[in-house]
Design an enzyme around this catalytic site. Structure first.
Site, mmCIF file in Angstrom:
data_model
loop_
_atom_site.group_PDB
_atom_site.id
_atom_site.type_symbol
_atom_site.label_atom_id
_atom_site.label_comp_id
_atom_site.label_asym_id
_atom_site.label_seq_id
_atom_site.Cartn_x
_atom_site.Cartn_y
_atom_site.Cartn_z
ATOM 1 C CG ASP A 102 -3.973 -1.745 -0.766
ATOM 2 O OD1 ASP A 102 -3.998 -0.509 -0.650
ATOM 3 O OD2 ASP A 102 -4.438 -2.346 -1.748
ATOM 4 N N PRO B 199 7.467 -18.240 2.276
ATOM 5 C CG PRO B 199 5.691 -19.525 1.520
ATOM 6 C CD PRO B 199 6.025 -18.153 2.025
ATOM 7 C CB VAL C 150 4.063 -4.485 -0.291
ATOM 8 C CG1 VAL C 150 3.676 -3.758 1.001
ATOM 9 C CG2 VAL C 150 3.270 -3.918 -1.462
#
Length: 204
Positions: free
Chosen positions: A121, A52, A32
């Site tokens: 979302d 990360p 995403v």
């Protein structure tokens, strides 16, 4: 029946947000986030990417290590989100991570700083939504379902894209040049010349 457009509440204000050289914070490095990153780079934004190295998917890793244009626009922080100081100077914040608690913290920090934020979302925590986008040169068409049906939006976008003439982007560039010539020929605002120019501009 009124001659004026009917007001239909419940929609979103669809605008072409100008992000050129403006700082946007994107938290996340997965699929995403990769899509969000493409949208931001196409809008010429300056992106602070917080994720990360272990959480980067192949596309995001390519953008920050190999893609020359993307590398010139991205500042990558190889770590997790730490706090409000990560949002310093940001004009927009996007989160695309699977950690609901961390997403909520980022949303709260952004709201506290009055920065528009999108939590992937989670429609209730979004000041704006991403839609399904058609891009042909200067032409951009977005199909939005207000977060209700992104897959359906993608299907509608494909139908619309298939219906576009193949050279529509070339036609738009020509119209853009014509409008620039009109501005040069009739500069300034106000008066009869200004009114005439506006009438010409709205006709092309």
């Amino acid at each position: 029946m009124s001659a004026y457009p009917e007001i239909r509440p419940g929609g979103s204000l669809l605008i072409a947000w100008q992000l050129k050289d403006k700082r946007v914070v994107l938290v996340g490095g997965g699929q995403v986030a990769a899509g969000r990153l493409v949208h931001l780079l196409q809008a010429d934004a300056l992106v602070t990417l917080i994720a990360p190295s272990s959480n980067l998917n192949n596309e995001v890793r390519y953008r920050i290590t190999t893609d020359p244009l993307a590398m010139s626009r991205i500042t990558w922080l190889d770590r997790l989100y730490e706090g409000p100081h990560d949002l310093d100077g940001a004009e927009m914040v996007l989160t695309a991570i699977d950690d609901n608690e961390a997403s909520l913290k980022i949303w709260e920090d952004a709201k506290g700083l009055k920065i528009p934020v999108n939590v992937a979302d989670v429609p209730p925590n979004c000041d704006f939504y991403f839609g399904s986008l058609i891009r042909r040169g200067a032409l951009q068409v977005m199909v939005s379902t207000n977060g209700r049906g992104p897959k359906l939006a993608a299907l509608i976008r494909q139908r619309l894209e298939d219906a576009l003439p193949p050279d529509v982007d070339v036609a738009i560039e020509k119209v853009g040049r014509l409008r620039e010539l009109l501005r040069d020929r009739a500069p300034g605002v106000g008066g009869k010349l200004g009114r005439d120019r506006m009438q010409w501009m709205t006709s092309i």
